[in-house]
Design an enzyme around this catalytic site. Sequence first.
Site, PDB file in Angstrom:
ATOM      1  N   ASN A   1      48.366  39.226  35.805  1.00 44.14           N
ATOM      2  CA  ASN A   1      49.253  40.190  36.466  1.00 44.14           C
ATOM      3  C   ASN A   1      50.321  39.405  37.226  1.00 44.14           C
ATOM      4  O   ASN A   1      50.035  38.797  38.254  1.00 44.14           O
ATOM      5  CB  ASN A   1      48.413  41.065  37.417  1.00 44.14           C
ATOM      6  CG  ASN A   1      49.265  42.049  38.202  1.00 44.14           C
ATOM      7  OD1 ASN A   1      50.459  42.194  37.956  1.00 44.14           O
ATOM      8  ND2 ASN A   1      48.640  42.732  39.161  1.00 44.14           N
ATOM      9  N   TRP A   2      51.521  39.413  36.682  1.00 44.74           N
ATOM     10  CA  TRP A   2      52.607  38.615  37.278  1.00 44.74           C
ATOM     11  C   TRP A   2      53.214  39.303  38.497  1.00 44.74           C
ATOM     12  O   TRP A   2      54.079  38.736  39.170  1.00 44.74           O
ATOM     13  CB  TRP A   2      53.696  38.332  36.234  1.00 44.74           C
ATOM     14  CG  TRP A   2      53.228  37.524  35.054  1.00 44.74           C
ATOM     15  CD1 TRP A   2      51.991  36.947  34.880  1.00 44.74           C
ATOM     16  CD2 TRP A   2      53.986  37.193  33.869  1.00 44.74           C
ATOM     17  NE1 TRP A   2      51.935  36.291  33.670  1.00 44.74           N
ATOM     18  CE2 TRP A   2      53.140  36.425  33.028  1.00 44.74           C
ATOM     19  CE3 TRP A   2      55.278  37.475  33.438  1.00 44.74           C
ATOM     20  CZ2 TRP A   2      53.568  35.941  31.784  1.00 44.74           C
ATOM     21  CZ3 TRP A   2      55.709  36.985  32.209  1.00 44.74           C
ATOM     22  CH2 TRP A   2      54.859  36.225  31.400  1.00 44.74           C
ATOM     23  N   LYS A   3      52.829  40.532  38.737  1.00 43.30           N
ATOM     24  CA  LYS A   3      53.348  41.303  39.881  1.00 43.30           C
ATOM     25  C   LYS A   3      54.883  41.263  39.883  1.00 43.30           C
ATOM     26  O   LYS A   3      55.474  41.223  38.806  1.00 43.30           O
ATOM     27  CB  LYS A   3      52.712  40.810  41.185  1.00 43.30           C
ATOM     28  CG  LYS A   3      51.175  40.826  41.079  1.00 43.30           C
ATOM     29  CD  LYS A   3      50.459  40.661  42.390  1.00 43.30           C
ATOM     30  CE  LYS A   3      48.952  40.728  42.147  1.00 43.30           C
ATOM     31  NZ  LYS A   3      48.172  40.614  43.370  1.00 43.30           N
TER      32      LYS A   3
ATOM     33  N   HIS B   1      46.237  49.903  40.923  1.00 38.02           N
ATOM     34  CA  HIS B   1      46.088  48.588  41.570  1.00 38.02           C
ATOM     35  C   HIS B   1      46.150  48.793  43.083  1.00 38.02           C
ATOM     36  O   HIS B   1      46.870  49.674  43.571  1.00 38.02           O
ATOM     37  CB  HIS B   1      47.220  47.665  41.106  1.00 38.02           C
ATOM     38  CG  HIS B   1      47.014  46.253  41.549  1.00 38.02           C
ATOM     39  ND1 HIS B   1      47.323  45.836  42.825  1.00 38.02           N
ATOM     40  CD2 HIS B   1      46.511  45.174  40.895  1.00 38.02           C
ATOM     41  CE1 HIS B   1      47.012  44.547  42.936  1.00 38.02           C
ATOM     42  NE2 HIS B   1      46.519  44.124  41.789  1.00 38.02           N
TER      43      HIS B   1
ATOM     44  N   GLU C   1      47.651  47.346  45.348  1.00 43.83           N
ATOM     45  CA  GLU C   1      49.005  47.310  45.918  1.00 43.83           C
ATOM     46  C   GLU C   1      49.710  48.650  45.699  1.00 43.83           C
ATOM     47  O   GLU C   1      50.522  49.067  46.527  1.00 43.83           O
ATOM     48  CB  GLU C   1      49.786  46.118  45.336  1.00 43.83           C
ATOM     49  CG  GLU C   1      49.270  44.807  45.926  1.00 43.83           C
ATOM     50  CD  GLU C   1      49.341  43.599  45.021  1.00 43.83           C
ATOM     51  OE1 GLU C   1      50.090  43.617  44.034  1.00 43.83           O
ATOM     52  OE2 GLU C   1      48.612  42.617  45.303  1.00 43.83           O
TER      53      GLU C   1
ATOM     54  N   GLU D   1      38.440  44.910  42.043  1.00 47.84           N
ATOM     55  CA  GLU D   1      39.279  43.996  42.813  1.00 47.84           C
ATOM     56  C   GLU D   1      39.118  44.309  44.297  1.00 47.84           C
ATOM     57  O   GLU D   1      39.809  45.199  44.827  1.00 47.84           O
ATOM     58  CB  GLU D   1      40.754  44.177  42.426  1.00 47.84           C
ATOM     59  CG  GLU D   1      41.085  43.749  41.020  1.00 47.84           C
ATOM     60  CD  GLU D   1      42.528  43.267  40.914  1.00 47.84           C
ATOM     61  OE1 GLU D   1      42.726  42.104  40.570  1.00 47.84           O
ATOM     62  OE2 GLU D   1      43.444  44.038  41.207  1.00 47.84           O
TER      63      GLU D   1
ATOM     64  N   GLY E   1      45.029  37.770  46.712  1.00 51.56           N
ATOM     65  CA  GLY E   1      46.115  36.952  47.256  1.00 51.56           C
ATOM     66  C   GLY E   1      45.755  36.241  48.542  1.00 51.56           C
ATOM     67  O   GLY E   1      46.631  35.725  49.228  1.00 51.56           O
TER      68      GLY E   1
ATOM     69  N   SER F   1      41.864  36.442  43.829  1.00 49.96           N
ATOM     70  CA  SER F   1      41.907  35.002  44.078  1.00 49.96           C
ATOM     71  C   SER F   1      41.156  34.172  43.032  1.00 49.96           C
ATOM     72  O   SER F   1      40.571  33.144  43.375  1.00 49.96           O
ATOM     73  CB  SER F   1      41.389  34.674  45.490  1.00 49.96           C
ATOM     74  OG  SER F   1      42.260  35.223  46.464  1.00 49.96           O
TER      75      SER F   1
ATOM     76  N   GLY G   1      45.975  37.194  39.379  1.00 50.95           N
ATOM     77  CA  GLY G   1      47.310  37.340  39.936  1.00 50.95           C
ATOM     78  C   GLY G   1      48.007  35.989  40.020  1.00 50.95           C
ATOM     79  O   GLY G   1      48.468  35.449  39.013  1.00 50.95           O
ATOM     80  N   GLY G   2      48.028  35.407  41.229  1.00 58.59           N
ATOM     81  CA  GLY G   2      48.761  34.170  41.497  1.00 58.59           C
ATOM     82  C   GLY G   2      48.560  33.070  40.460  1.00 58.59           C
ATOM     83  O   GLY G   2      49.538  32.471  39.991  1.00 58.59           O
TER      84      GLY G   2
HETATM   85  P1  13P Z   1      45.363  37.176  43.093  1.00 55.03           P
HETATM   86  O1  13P Z   1      44.692  36.536  41.896  1.00 55.03           O
HETATM   87  O2  13P Z   1      46.699  36.586  43.402  1.00 55.03           O
HETATM   88  O3  13P Z   1      44.435  37.294  44.252  1.00 55.03           O
HETATM   89  O4  13P Z   1      45.688  38.693  42.648  1.00 55.03           O
HETATM   90  C1  13P Z   1      44.684  39.466  42.095  1.00 55.03           C
HETATM   91  C2  13P Z   1      45.287  40.705  41.596  1.00 55.03           C
HETATM   92  O5  13P Z   1      45.727  41.543  42.361  1.00 55.03           O
HETATM   93  C3  13P Z   1      45.367  40.901  40.141  1.00 55.03           C
HETATM   94  O6  13P Z   1      45.734  42.194  39.830  1.00 55.03           O
END
Ligand code: 13P
Length: 260
Positions: free
Chosen positions: A11-13, A96, A98, A168, A174, A214, A235-236
Amino acid sequence: MSRDKKLIIGNWKMNLNTHEASLYLHKLSQIVAVRRDVEVVLAPTLLAVQSLSLQIDRRQFKLAVQNLYWRDHGAYTGEVSATQLRGIVDYALIGHSERRHLFNESDKDTRNKVQAAIRNHIYPVLCIGETASERAAGETHDVLHDQLVGGLANVTSEDLESVIIAYEPVWAIGTGDNALPGDVAKAITAIRSQIKHLYGPAAAKSIRVLYGGSVKADSAADYLATEGVDGLLVGGASLDAHAFVEIIKKAHNDSIVVKK
Ligand code: 13P
């Protein structure tokens, strides 16, 4: 798709513009092997989804959107529907944290979006998880229950076959504060037992459940070895080609490499 195949979603957000996304996909395509035992899915910015869909080798990667709107067409300024995305992406992240916490998405929104994805032949990845304060209050299982029941209302047993659940925990996203595999196993057991309650034992066994929060190259193997985990939502670390490829490698078993 069966649970034998691990699913790794990056997930590149809201990172990488269209040009950067294309360059990054090119780089990944050079180093990610096509294997039958892992499906690699990329969730770029919506802006890049169409151009990447033309660039991508679908045997190597599938695409996901990070969100969609549940109505098919109409006067919904700024929104993009599952109907418009049909044929371009295979997966959609829905609910998600967020979206839930920064954009006030409700269980009703997630339910409508899950339905819209299914209706348009897109696999919904329903994201659920508790916040730090809910966890501290011992409410994790109640939150998971409510988000599952809320998101899956109206989903039939037949439709459930195309649904993926991503656990999640919000406090682990994050933050580098990743959940202990034992806690992930407990949460996923609770998720499967809720699915069993709603849809029966066969559905509880066959539904795919991912972990996200994470995940890094050095923690991926532990999560993938955790009871009930069928893949990862990253994510990251998915923005770092080296780290992402290491994570994908951890999901491989010894099956044959189809293409380098
Ligand atoms: P991180 O891996 O950056 O914690 O993000 C997880 C995430 O929200 C994937 O959708």
